[in-house]
Write an enzyme that holds these catalytic residues in place. Structure first.
Site, PDB file in Angstrom:
ATOM      1  NE  ARG A  48      -7.717 -12.458  -1.266  1.00 36.97           N
ATOM      2  CZ  ARG A  48      -6.962 -11.383  -1.171  1.00 36.97           C
ATOM      3  NH1 ARG A  48      -7.168 -10.514  -0.193  1.00 36.97           N
ATOM      4  NH2 ARG A  48      -5.976 -11.167  -2.020  1.00 36.97           N
ATOM      5  N   GLY A  98      -5.748  -4.089  -7.796  1.00 39.30           N
ATOM      6  CA  GLY A  98      -6.900  -3.225  -7.528  1.00 39.30           C
ATOM      7  C   GLY A  98      -6.469  -1.867  -6.994  1.00 39.30           C
ATOM      8  NE  ARG A 146      -3.267  -9.810   0.471  1.00 39.32           N
ATOM      9  CZ  ARG A 146      -2.078  -9.191   0.479  1.00 39.32           C
ATOM     10  NH1 ARG A 146      -1.000  -9.821   0.885  1.00 39.32           N
ATOM     11  NH2 ARG A 146      -1.982  -7.937   0.079  1.00 39.32           N
ATOM     12  CG  ASP A 194      -5.482  -7.225   1.946  1.00 34.64           C
ATOM     13  OD1 ASP A 194      -6.566  -7.358   1.347  1.00 34.64           O
ATOM     14  OD2 ASP A 194      -4.731  -6.241   1.775  1.00 34.64           O
ATOM     15  CB  SER A 215      -0.900   0.021   1.239  1.00 35.36           C
ATOM     16  OG  SER A 215      -1.826  -1.034   1.190  1.00 35.36           O
ATOM     17  NE  ARG A 224      -2.503   4.695   0.271  1.00 34.55           N
ATOM     18  CZ  ARG A 224      -3.092   3.519  -0.032  1.00 34.55           C
ATOM     19  NH1 ARG A 224      -2.375   2.523  -0.540  1.00 34.55           N
ATOM     20  NH2 ARG A 224      -4.388   3.344   0.189  1.00 34.55           N
ATOM     21  CD  GLN A 259      -8.053  -1.101  -3.433  1.00 32.90           C
ATOM     22  OE1 GLN A 259      -9.005  -1.269  -4.196  1.00 32.90           O
ATOM     23  NE2 GLN A 259      -7.139  -2.028  -3.240  1.00 32.90           N
ATOM     24  CE  LYS A 316     -10.490  -6.756  -0.019  1.00 34.20           C
ATOM     25  NZ  LYS A 316     -10.116  -5.347  -0.138  1.00 34.20           N
TER      26      LYS A 316
HETATM   27  C1  S3P Z   1      -5.576  -1.353  -0.029  1.00 39.27           C
HETATM   28  C2  S3P Z   1      -6.836  -1.389   0.517  1.00 39.27           C
HETATM   29  C3  S3P Z   1      -7.603  -2.628   0.683  1.00 39.27           C
HETATM   30  C4  S3P Z   1      -6.716  -3.865   0.592  1.00 39.27           C
HETATM   31  C5  S3P Z   1      -5.768  -3.794  -0.553  1.00 39.27           C
HETATM   32  C6  S3P Z   1      -4.863  -2.588  -0.429  1.00 39.27           C
HETATM   33  C7  S3P Z   1      -4.905  -0.056  -0.190  1.00 39.27           C
HETATM   34  O1  S3P Z   1      -8.580  -2.710  -0.326  1.00 39.27           O
HETATM   35  O2  S3P Z   1      -7.508  -5.037   0.475  1.00 39.27           O
HETATM   36  O3  S3P Z   1      -4.959  -4.963  -0.612  1.00 39.27           O
HETATM   37  O4  S3P Z   1      -3.682  -0.024  -0.443  1.00 39.27           O
HETATM   38  O5  S3P Z   1      -5.586   0.979  -0.071  1.00 39.27           O
HETATM   39  P1  S3P Z   1     -10.024  -1.995  -0.170  1.00 39.27           P
HETATM   40  O6  S3P Z   1      -9.819  -0.551  -0.145  1.00 39.27           O
HETATM   41  O7  S3P Z   1     -10.792  -2.440  -1.382  1.00 39.27           O
HETATM   42  O8  S3P Z   1     -10.582  -2.546   1.105  1.00 39.27           O
END
Ligand code: S3P
Length: 465
Positions: free
Chosen positions: A374, A117, A419, A343, A29, A33, A192, A370
């Site tokens: 999952r 994603g 995962r 996760d 994450s 960013r 996200q 996901k």
């Molecule tokens: C993430 C947020 C999560 C997580 C993903 C990473 C992020 O997803 O499952 O692996 O970096 O903001 P969601 O925002 O869909 O919950």
């Protein structure tokens, strides 16, 4: 990106337990960013400890296609760094020359976000407030995942987003020429979605406000603040967080160190807890309170899991995790804890399968969207392992075996989900017949070197054919 040709892999009981001290790759994450925000800064940023998994490399490629200069440098054998690089290994540093907020240019080709994603949704936010047209796609897994959750608020800000049927990728983003700020209450607990709106808010005049009824990981807020944006967080009477960003800031370039990913550390930690005779240390793990729900839950199960050398790395809490093999008891995970470990449910399921008693996990609706469904993939895999499991739309119950599970040679179907593959390979360490997964190549999206690292601790993981 991820190959469609599968490579089955098998994990078997480690006879003498796992032992050793390791570092896991950088946080996924934070890595996404770091690249995106550095690309919008004024001047040159450096990033140490960046996760070099396929997901993050997709973000690097996209930011290059949008005009940022991004290079990878190896600075020779170095001392151990805060990024967890070992002495003697080349020190890798990513260098980013930003274009400034609002400075992204139209890409000449389709942006392929692979399996990620996070890359797709955050990037959609960035594109939405730039006057450009961009087409985004991804692999077979990503093209099934919902994008309307980001497209809907971004359209309210003035973008036009044309998605494939039912809000899926590929999508064409026609960015707003005159973006307008919004106040948006998140209908799903998603960092996200929150981050996509905040990133769109960067090139939007005025104040963009996101209200999150349930707290989610706050890496975007922390990083924006550290780079000089004016971003405030207030808590309403009902506990909702109100996050306000003043648009069109000048973001200052900075030197950043990415700590280890707790969502990757989760796999060796659970492996150490469920493999008799083990003791392992995972150094330099990000312990952001929005990410540590698994570790709290494992302690609730009786895990001997401690944190040493708690410290701050780049504005994030970090520590070394020490896990010793433990007799685990069943646990109920309340729905409100789910966002802080969203996760980690696949690997928690592996731990629960070896625990004494029946575990129950609640608030799992988001698990269905996901990298795979999952909830279903975990239930199917546990059934193959000989574990009794019950599921509903957003919950799961697992009857633990109070020790090793039966396991077996029939491969667990991983559905291009890293995962799911790692969780069932970890379960193989506590399975009488071992566990086999149908594919392990996609593990490289988030945890390059997983197999070598686990085998270095004493696990037996091999190609199944
Ligand atoms: C993430 C947020 C999560 C997580 C993903 C990473 C992020 O997803 O499952 O692996 O970096 O903001 P969601 O925002 O869909 O919950």
């Amino acid at each position: 990106m991820t190959s469609t040709a599968s490579r089955p892999a098998t994990a078997r009981m480690a006879p003498a337990g796992l032992a050793g001290t390791i570092t896991v790759p950088g946080d996924k994450s934070i890595s996404h960013r770091a690249l995106m925000l550095s690309a919008l800064a004024v001047g040159r940023s450096t990033v140490d400890g960046l996760l070099e998994g396929e997901d993050v490399l997709a973000t690097a490629a996209a930011m290059r296609a949008l005009g940022a200069a991004i290079t990878r440098e190896e600075t020779g054998a170095g001392q151990e760094t805060g990024a967890g690089q070992e002495t003697g290994m080349p020190v890798v540093r990513w260098v980013i020359d930003g274009v400034g907020v609002g400075g992204l240019s139209e890409p000449a080709d389709i942006l392929d976000m692979g399996n990620s994603g996070t890359a797709a949704r955050l990037l959609m936010g960035l594109l939405a407030s730039h006057p450009l047209v961009a087409v985004m796609t991804g692999d077979a897994s990503l093209r099934k995942r919902p994008m309307a959750r980001v497209a809907t608020p971004l359209e309210k800000m003035g973008a036009r987003i044309i998605t494939r049927g039912g809000g899926r990728l590929p999508a064409t983003v026609v960015g707003a020429r005159k973006p307008v700020p919004i106040r948006y209450r998140l209908p799903v607990p998603s960092a996200q979605v929150k981050s996509a709106i905040l990133l769109a808010g960067l090139n939007t005049p005025g104040r963009t406000v996101v209200v999150e009824p349930e707290a989610t990981r706050d890496h975007t807020e922390r990083m924006l603040r550290a780079m000089g944006a004016v971003i405030t967080v207030e808590t309403e009477a009902d506990g909702a967080r109100v996050i306000s960003l003043e648009g069109q800031p000048e973001l200052a370039a900075r030197d950043l160190t990415v700590p280890g990913d707790p969502s990757s550390a989760a796999f060796p930690v659970v492996a150490g807890l469920i493999t008799p005779g083990s003791q392992i240390t995972v150094r330099n793990v990000c312990l952001n309170p929005g990410r540590d729900g698994l570790f709290t839950t494992l302690r609730d199960m009786g895990a001997d899991l401690t944190v040493e050398a708690a410290r701050d790395v780049g504005g994030e809490p970090v520590g070394d995790l020490v896990a010793r093999a433990s007799r685990l008891t069943a646990v109920t995970v309340p729905a409100e804890r789910a966002p802080s470990m969203i996760d980690e449910f696949p690997v928690l399921a592996a731990a629960a399968a070896t625990a004494r008693g029946t575990s129950r996990f609640e608030g799992l609706a988001e698990l269905r969207v996901k990298e795979s469904d999952r909830l279903q993939a975990v239930a199917d895999g546990l059934a193959l392992a000989g574990v009794v499991v019950r599921t509903g739309e957003d919950w799961m119950e697992i009857d633990g075996c109070d020790g090793p599970v039966p396991g077996g040679a029939t491969p667990v179907v991983t559905h291009l989900d890293h995962r799911i593959a790692m969780a069932f390979l970890v379960l193989g360490l506590a399975a009488e017949g071992g566990m086999t997964v149908d594919d392990d190549r996609m593990i490289a999206t988030s945890f390059p070197g997983f197999r070598g690292l686990m085998c270095g601790l004493g696990a037996r993981i091999a190609d199944a054919v």
